[in-house]
Design an enzyme around this catalytic site. Structure first.
Site, short mmCIF file in Angstrom:
data_model
loop_
_atom_site.label_atom_id
_atom_site.label_comp_id
_atom_site.label_asym_id
_atom_site.label_seq_id
_atom_site.Cartn_x
_atom_site.Cartn_y
_atom_site.Cartn_z
N ASP A 20 -10.32 2.94 1.58
CA ASP A 20 -10.50 2.45 2.95
C ASP A 20 -11.19 3.50 3.81
O ASP A 20 -12.08 3.18 4.62
CB ASP A 20 -9.17 2.09 3.59
CG ASP A 20 -8.63 0.74 3.12
OD1 ASP A 20 -9.45 -0.10 2.70
OD2 ASP A 20 -7.41 0.53 3.18
N LYS A 80 0.80 -1.22 0.00
CA LYS A 80 0.00 0.00 0.00
C LYS A 80 0.84 1.28 0.00
O LYS A 80 0.38 2.33 -0.46
CB LYS A 80 -0.97 0.01 1.18
CG LYS A 80 -2.09 -1.01 1.05
CD LYS A 80 -3.11 -0.85 2.16
CE LYS A 80 -4.25 -1.83 2.00
NZ LYS A 80 -5.32 -1.63 3.01
#
Length: 284
Positions: A103, A67
């Site tokens: 997210d 990420k």
């Protein structure tokens, strides 16, 4: 050529994203695919170089451990992902690779009815200091929450808190919430209290998160990002004590909806029947 998107990570076999996106593709009758690809850190640059040249590739979800390391390989990163310092969705647009973080808004999706109300005070206790905690902190800060960030390593908690106004952000050790306190919380009043488990504690194979409920205000919502098992020990105890709870599938589905629309240009089904069938598939 069949359009496709995928999820990448190392390891990747545990990802539920193919079930999630595959369900929505079938439900909408779209002629597209969603795949799972094992990509190591050493393979990451070559992976994106190859995908750039594939006109059927719509993008990918990014899971651990990529990420952060994916960011230098992209042409553009949206402001939210830049602020969080993590990308979990890469979209291919006109030859460019664009990074997003779904997210944070995905986490907020099940909280929207509460957030639509007015409160004199909003306080979030975020337990954990990893990538999920960082995204959650940014999401809640934008919604006017005072943040209390707890971690095993206080320095990591301070690093997250450093992005926000220090007057409305506090840090402590994770053990703080395991120790009983003698405090009169009074009535809930016109406030919104949220407690979030953003650690892996409580996950299958992990010990439970130690929380003494004397630290939890009455009326607080307990939100656990863990979705295996669906009802963690934390949520089970919270429910038994009368707290509202939100499970980890809610965040998984919320962030997935946003990624799906990025990839395929249409909204994922969100009607109650579809949601019920999707949850059944994800928990089978």
């Amino acid at each position: 050529m069949t359009a496709f998107a995928e999820v990448i990570g190392d390891p990747i076999a545990q990802s539920k994203s193919p079930l999630l996106h595959g369900f929505w593709l079938d439900r909408l009758g779209l002629e597209a695919e969603y795949r799972r690809s094992h990509v190591t850190t050493a393979q990451l640059a070559d992976f994106f170089q190859t995908r750039r040249g594939d006109p059927s590739w719509r993008g990918c979800n990014v899971t651990l451990p990529h990420k952060q390391s994916v960011i230098p390989l992209l042409d553009r990163v949206d402001p939210l992902a830049t602020a969080i310092g993590a990308v979990n969705t890469v979209v291919s647009r006109d030859g460019l690779l664009i990074g997003h973080n779904t997210d944070a808004p995905g986490f907020l999706e099940p909280l929207r009815p509460c957030l639509a109300e007015r409160h004199l005070l909003r306080t979030a206790r975020i337990l954990g200091t990893g990538g999920a905690a960082r995204a959650i902190a940014h999401a809640l800060w934008e919604e006017g929450f005072t943040l209390i960030i707890a971690g095993r390593d206080v320095a990591k908690a301070q690093d997250i808190a450093g992005a926000f106004n220090p007057a409305d952000t506090h840090v402590c050790t994770l053990e703080t919430f395991a120790n009983p306190i003698d405090f009169d919380w009074g009535e809930p009043g016109d406030r919104l209290d949220l407690v979030v488990n953003a650690t892996s504690l409580g996950m299958t194979g992990q010990p439970p998160l130690a929380v003494d409920f004397s630290n939890i205000p009455p009326g607080a919502i307990l939100y656990d990002a863990v979705y295996a098992p669906l009802e963690t020990p934390l949520l089970a105890e919270a429910r038994a004590r009368g707290h509202a709870t939100i499970d980890g599938l809610s965040m998984l589905i919320g962030q997935g909806r946003l990624a799906f629309e990025h990839f395929f240009g249409v909204a994922a089904p969100a009607d109650p029947e579809s949601d019920a069938l999707l949850r059944a598939r994800l928990t089978a």
